[in-house]
Design an enzyme around this catalytic site. Structure first.
Site, PDB file in Angstrom:
ATOM      1  N   HIS A   7      -6.571 -20.674 -12.261  1.00 13.14           N
ATOM      2  CA  HIS A   7      -6.765 -20.627 -13.720  1.00 13.14           C
ATOM      3  C   HIS A   7      -5.511 -21.039 -14.474  1.00 13.14           C
ATOM      4  O   HIS A   7      -4.432 -21.152 -13.908  1.00 13.14           O
ATOM      5  CB  HIS A   7      -7.236 -19.230 -14.157  1.00 13.14           C
ATOM      6  CG  HIS A   7      -6.176 -18.178 -14.053  1.00 13.14           C
ATOM      7  ND1 HIS A   7      -5.990 -17.412 -12.929  1.00 13.14           N
ATOM      8  CD2 HIS A   7      -5.232 -17.757 -14.937  1.00 13.14           C
ATOM      9  CE1 HIS A   7      -4.986 -16.568 -13.125  1.00 13.14           C
ATOM     10  NE2 HIS A   7      -4.512 -16.766 -14.335  1.00 13.14           N
ATOM     11  N   HIS A  63       5.906 -15.024 -17.586  1.00 15.23           N
ATOM     12  CA  HIS A  63       4.937 -15.032 -18.679  1.00 15.23           C
ATOM     13  C   HIS A  63       5.658 -14.979 -20.032  1.00 15.23           C
ATOM     14  O   HIS A  63       5.336 -15.730 -20.950  1.00 15.23           O
ATOM     15  CB  HIS A  63       3.982 -13.834 -18.566  1.00 15.23           C
ATOM     16  CG  HIS A  63       2.921 -13.992 -17.517  1.00 15.23           C
ATOM     17  ND1 HIS A  63       3.142 -13.719 -16.188  1.00 15.23           N
ATOM     18  CD2 HIS A  63       1.637 -14.410 -17.609  1.00 15.23           C
ATOM     19  CE1 HIS A  63       2.021 -13.946 -15.512  1.00 15.23           C
ATOM     20  NE2 HIS A  63       1.107 -14.360 -16.336  1.00 15.23           N
ATOM     21  N   HIS A 122      -1.593 -16.043 -24.212  1.00 18.04           N
ATOM     22  CA  HIS A 122      -1.832 -14.995 -23.206  1.00 18.04           C
ATOM     23  C   HIS A 122      -0.799 -13.875 -23.310  1.00 18.04           C
ATOM     24  O   HIS A 122      -1.081 -12.725 -22.994  1.00 18.04           O
ATOM     25  CB  HIS A 122      -1.796 -15.634 -21.816  1.00 18.04           C
ATOM     26  CG  HIS A 122      -1.952 -14.688 -20.669  1.00 18.04           C
ATOM     27  ND1 HIS A 122      -2.836 -13.629 -20.692  1.00 18.04           N
ATOM     28  CD2 HIS A 122      -1.345 -14.636 -19.455  1.00 18.04           C
ATOM     29  CE1 HIS A 122      -2.763 -12.980 -19.530  1.00 18.04           C
ATOM     30  NE2 HIS A 122      -1.865 -13.544 -18.785  1.00 18.04           N
ATOM     31  N   TRP A 137     -30.651 -21.678 -11.218  1.00 14.36           N
ATOM     32  CA  TRP A 137     -29.467 -21.536 -12.060  1.00 14.36           C
ATOM     33  C   TRP A 137     -29.039 -20.082 -12.139  1.00 14.36           C
ATOM     34  O   TRP A 137     -29.787 -19.179 -11.766  1.00 14.36           O
ATOM     35  CB  TRP A 137     -29.647 -22.183 -13.432  1.00 14.36           C
ATOM     36  CG  TRP A 137     -30.783 -21.685 -14.310  1.00 14.36           C
ATOM     37  CD1 TRP A 137     -31.861 -20.929 -13.941  1.00 14.36           C
ATOM     38  CD2 TRP A 137     -30.953 -21.946 -15.695  1.00 14.36           C
ATOM     39  NE1 TRP A 137     -32.684 -20.696 -15.002  1.00 14.36           N
ATOM     40  CE2 TRP A 137     -32.165 -21.311 -16.100  1.00 14.36           C
ATOM     41  CE3 TRP A 137     -30.213 -22.647 -16.647  1.00 14.36           C
ATOM     42  CZ2 TRP A 137     -32.620 -21.364 -17.423  1.00 14.36           C
ATOM     43  CZ3 TRP A 137     -30.678 -22.697 -17.964  1.00 14.36           C
ATOM     44  CH2 TRP A 137     -31.870 -22.067 -18.335  1.00 14.36           C
ATOM     45  N   ASN A 138     -27.803 -19.889 -12.601  1.00 21.01           N
ATOM     46  CA  ASN A 138     -27.191 -18.555 -12.633  1.00 21.01           C
ATOM     47  C   ASN A 138     -26.493 -18.320 -13.959  1.00 21.01           C
ATOM     48  O   ASN A 138     -26.069 -19.276 -14.618  1.00 21.01           O
ATOM     49  CB  ASN A 138     -26.112 -18.436 -11.549  1.00 21.01           C
ATOM     50  CG  ASN A 138     -26.635 -18.699 -10.162  1.00 21.01           C
ATOM     51  OD1 ASN A 138     -27.420 -17.925  -9.630  1.00 21.01           O
ATOM     52  ND2 ASN A 138     -26.223 -19.813  -9.574  1.00 21.01           N
ATOM     53  N   HIS A 153      -8.725 -14.914 -16.254  1.00 21.02           N
ATOM     54  CA  HIS A 153      -7.592 -15.086 -15.334  1.00 21.02           C
ATOM     55  C   HIS A 153      -8.010 -14.787 -13.900  1.00 21.02           C
ATOM     56  O   HIS A 153      -7.285 -14.142 -13.147  1.00 21.02           O
ATOM     57  CB  HIS A 153      -6.412 -14.226 -15.793  1.00 21.02           C
ATOM     58  CG  HIS A 153      -5.915 -14.623 -17.148  1.00 21.02           C
ATOM     59  ND1 HIS A 153      -4.775 -15.379 -17.339  1.00 21.02           N
ATOM     60  CD2 HIS A 153      -6.444 -14.426 -18.380  1.00 21.02           C
ATOM     61  CE1 HIS A 153      -4.612 -15.608 -18.634  1.00 21.02           C
ATOM     62  NE2 HIS A 153      -5.610 -15.031 -19.292  1.00 21.02           N
ATOM     63  N   ASP A 207      -3.021 -20.394 -17.767  1.00 18.79           N
ATOM     64  CA  ASP A 207      -2.517 -19.429 -18.751  1.00 18.79           C
ATOM     65  C   ASP A 207      -2.137 -20.189 -20.022  1.00 18.79           C
ATOM     66  O   ASP A 207      -1.263 -21.067 -19.987  1.00 18.79           O
ATOM     67  CB  ASP A 207      -1.240 -18.738 -18.247  1.00 18.79           C
ATOM     68  CG  ASP A 207      -1.484 -17.710 -17.148  1.00 18.79           C
ATOM     69  OD1 ASP A 207      -2.641 -17.357 -16.878  1.00 18.79           O
ATOM     70  OD2 ASP A 207      -0.467 -17.264 -16.563  1.00 18.79           O
TER      71      ASP A 207
HETATM   72 MN    MN Z   1      -3.137 -15.672 -15.770  1.00 23.07          MN
END
Ligand code: MN
Length: 258
Positions: A73, A207, A79, A61-62, A69, A75
């Site tokens: 992904h 955005h 954001h 495992w990690n 972002h 938003d």
């Molecule tokens: Mn983004």
């Protein structure tokens, strides 16, 4: 037969295909680079905890470190400053994460001009052929940019005047936020705004308008070229990071074949 039983049959028979629109997440995943006076997002990073060894004899495992972002992904409205009182990524209603999607293909235009901008007229022309944008659904904006996603340099396509990647004009961004029936837009580039959008009026109009309207963005999508212009069902699964502004997201599309 119930709708879901019909869907399950379609999945089993292959008449409904599941397409993965998600970019693999690794240290090589391209990340946005802001001008040096601003804070930078982290690339994806794995830290190994154990791999069937003294640190954990039967398990691998990690830990991972990443920006919200980074890679494919989601938003969330909070954001952007225009949506600062809007939903964080954990508060986006689950019912909005499964929604119809249409694909507008401007890969040819973006190949000719990496600074290509989508305008309202382009969407109106598309609607004249394919019908209205889906109420409560997604506009997926194909630019062919996913073909560049294995190289940070090609993906950001920057020169001494800044990045050159396709996006959306300020007027179109305003229309998408304030008037269009969609809940968000999905793109193949590093962000929903054009590479040159830092110098638009307003800056980063996509955005500003989408988040300000309580809408969403999906970025760094792949395989949009395998989707039909209409009829796909999109499933977006951002991690529910409490107070988060976005999150890496597995994005799938269901497509009817034949
Ligand atoms: Mn983004």
């Amino acid at each position: 037969m119930s709708i879901l039983a019909t869907l399950a049959d379609g999945l089993a028979s292959g008449s409904v295909e599941v397409l993965d629109l998600t970019a693999p997440l690794s240290a090589e995943t391209p990340v946005i680079q802001l001008p040096p006076q601003f804070a930078q997002t982290a690339p994806f990073e794995l830290e190994e905890l154990s791999r069937y060894d003294d640190r954990g004899p039967a398990w691998y495992w990690n830990n991972f470190r990443t920006g919200e972002h980074t890679g494919t992904h989601f938003d969330a409205p909070n954001h952007w400053v225009t949506g600062k009182d809007g939903d964080d990524v954990a508060s986006v209603p689950a019912s909005r994460l499964v929604a119809p999607a249409v694909v507008l293909d401007f890969a040819a235009q973006a190949a000719d001009n990496p600074d290509f901008l989508l305008e309202v007229e382009h969407i109106r022309e598309w609607e004249a052929v394919h019908g209205p944008l889906p109420e409560g659904g997604w506009l997926l904006y194909r630019t062919g940019w996913d073909a560049r996603s294995s190289s940070q340099q090609e993906f950001l396509n920057a020169d001494d005047t800044g990045p050159h990647t396709p996006g959306i004009s300020p007027a179109c961004a305003r229309w998408l936020g304030e008037e269009a029936p969609v809940i968000g837009i999905g793109v193949e580039t590093v962000g929903t705004d054009a590479g040159a959008a830092h110098s638009f009026d307003p800056p980063f109009p996509c955005h500003a308008s989408l988040m300000g309207s309580g809408k969403y963005g999906l970025t760094q999508l792949q395989n949009l070229g395998q989707l039909p212009p209409t009829g796909a069902l999109l499933i977006a699964g951002p991690l529910p990071i409490v107070h988060g502004s976005g999150a890496p997201s597995r994005v799938l599309a269901l497509v009817e074949r034949g």
